[in-house]
Motif scaffolding. Structure first.
Motif, PDB file in Angstrom:
ATOM      1  N   LEU A   4       7.201 -32.793  29.964  1.00 27.65           N
ATOM      2  CA  LEU A   4       8.605 -32.642  30.346  1.00 27.65           C
ATOM      3  C   LEU A   4       8.782 -32.801  31.848  1.00 27.65           C
ATOM      4  O   LEU A   4       9.781 -33.363  32.313  1.00 27.65           O
ATOM      5  N   ALA A   5       7.813 -32.304  32.634  1.00 25.89           N
ATOM      6  CA  ALA A   5       7.885 -32.454  34.087  1.00 25.89           C
ATOM      7  C   ALA A   5       7.693 -33.907  34.510  1.00 25.89           C
ATOM      8  O   ALA A   5       8.350 -34.390  35.434  1.00 25.89           O
ATOM      9  N   VAL A   6       6.791 -34.606  33.823  1.00 29.07           N
ATOM     10  CA  VAL A   6       6.561 -36.020  34.120  1.00 29.07           C
ATOM     11  C   VAL A   6       7.796 -36.845  33.759  1.00 29.07           C
ATOM     12  O   VAL A   6       8.142 -37.810  34.448  1.00 29.07           O
ATOM     13  N   SER A  14       6.751 -24.129  34.888  1.00 31.07           N
ATOM     14  CA  SER A  14       6.525 -24.960  36.068  1.00 31.07           C
ATOM     15  C   SER A  14       5.140 -25.597  35.991  1.00 31.07           C
ATOM     16  O   SER A  14       4.163 -24.928  35.665  1.00 31.07           O
ATOM     17  N   PRO A  15       5.034 -26.882  36.289  1.00 31.46           N
ATOM     18  CA  PRO A  15       3.768 -27.589  36.059  1.00 31.46           C
ATOM     19  C   PRO A  15       2.594 -27.042  36.847  1.00 31.46           C
ATOM     20  O   PRO A  15       1.464 -27.057  36.357  1.00 31.46           O
ATOM     21  N   GLU A  16       2.825 -26.539  38.052  1.00 33.07           N
ATOM     22  CA  GLU A  16       1.700 -25.995  38.818  1.00 33.07           C
ATOM     23  C   GLU A  16       1.123 -24.749  38.157  1.00 33.07           C
ATOM     24  O   GLU A  16      -0.091 -24.504  38.202  1.00 33.07           O
ATOM     25  N   VAL A  17       1.990 -23.963  37.500  1.00 34.39           N
ATOM     26  CA  VAL A  17       1.512 -22.778  36.784  1.00 34.39           C
ATOM     27  C   VAL A  17       0.741 -23.206  35.542  1.00 34.39           C
ATOM     28  O   VAL A  17      -0.330 -22.672  35.229  1.00 34.39           O
ATOM     29  N   GLN A  18       1.255 -24.188  34.825  1.00 35.17           N
ATOM     30  CA  GLN A  18       0.554 -24.671  33.640  1.00 35.17           C
ATOM     31  C   GLN A  18      -0.788 -25.294  34.009  1.00 35.17           C
ATOM     32  O   GLN A  18      -1.791 -25.102  33.311  1.00 35.17           O
ATOM     33  N   LEU A  19      -0.833 -26.031  35.111  1.00 35.36           N
ATOM     34  CA  LEU A  19      -2.096 -26.625  35.541  1.00 35.36           C
ATOM     35  C   LEU A  19      -3.104 -25.548  35.941  1.00 35.36           C
ATOM     36  O   LEU A  19      -4.313 -25.714  35.726  1.00 35.36           O
ATOM     37  N   MET A  27       0.407 -35.535  36.538  1.00 40.83           N
ATOM     38  CA  MET A  27       1.317 -34.655  37.263  1.00 40.83           C
ATOM     39  C   MET A  27       1.068 -34.639  38.765  1.00 40.83           C
ATOM     40  O   MET A  27       2.001 -34.422  39.543  1.00 40.83           O
ATOM     41  N   LEU A  28      -0.155 -34.882  39.184  1.00 35.75           N
ATOM     42  CA  LEU A  28      -0.509 -34.733  40.598  1.00 35.75           C
ATOM     43  C   LEU A  28       0.422 -35.491  41.546  1.00 35.75           C
ATOM     44  O   LEU A  28       0.895 -34.904  42.531  1.00 35.75           O
TER      45      LEU A  28
END
Length: 208
Positions: A43-45, A154-159, A177-178
């Motif tokens: 979803l973030a991508v 949030s993607p940073e939390v998921q990563l 995502m990076l």
């Protein structure tokens, strides 16, 4: 009647719902929730790029009573040993032990699993990582919302969660995502990894 001592194997079949379907399912819920796992990164991508074997939804452990009532007569099973690789029922009115962070959901015993609930901790208005209580985030900054109104982690939390045991799909999610992480998101993920997983392979790329 549900036998709370019953166990079932943590095996399929799975027919994961799409994030939009989960958003419709949880419309009107009186507790916060976020699409998590690989779908959160997707979803973030902003576009699909891989298959998904399940669908994770993050919720707060302190809201467990509201969550269980909301799911009513759904068939809910918690990943709660003694038996590794088995699930135990979470019946209506039952208490989710503090050690349980993973609940599998299906509409009935003859239906496939369709949603996996992941329960995290909170301290007041702060999210607290279940893996290390030093890793925290204001609840107001824990998620994002798509243009169609679907909340996701949030993607940073998921990563951060994906970093512990990196599988092929986790590496793919990180690679996708990076380039989309901004400086603030990178800094948070670097700080969390340095605290919990110093020397992680992702740190070098995050610092560039």
């Amino acid at each position: 009647m549900i036998d709370e001592n019953e166990t079932v194997p943590t095996q399929g079949p799975w027919a994961p719902q799409a994030p939009q379907e989960v958003a419709r399912l949880l419309a009107g819920a009186d507790f916060p929730w976020w699409i998590a796992g690989g779908f959160a990164i997707e979803l973030a991508v902003g576009e699909p790029y891989r298959e998904h074997g399940d669908l994770d939804v993050l919720m707060l452990h302190r809201n467990q009573e509201k969550v269980r009532r909301f799911f009513g007569e759904w068939d809910l099973f918690m990943a709660d040993p003694p038996g590794a690789g088995t699930l135990r029922p979470w019946p209506p009115g039952g208490v989710l032990p503090a050690r349980v962070h993973d609940v599998w959901c299906r509409r009935g015993p003859d239906e496939p699993w369709s949603v996996q609930l992941m329960f995290d901790e909170a301290d007041g208005e702060e999210w607290v990582s279940r893996r290390d209580a030093r890793v925290r985030r204001p609840l107001a900054q824990l998620g994002r919302v798509t243009s169609t109104g679907v909340p996701y982690l949030s993607p940073e939390v998921q990563l951060f969660y994906k970093a512990k045991n990196v599988r092929e799909k986790d590496q793919l999610d990180f690679d996708r995502m990076l380039p989309r992480l901004d400086a603030t998101e990178r800094a948070w993920l670097v700080g969390a990894l340095e605290l919990v997983l110093p020397g992680h392979d992702w740190l070098g790329r995050l610092r560039r």
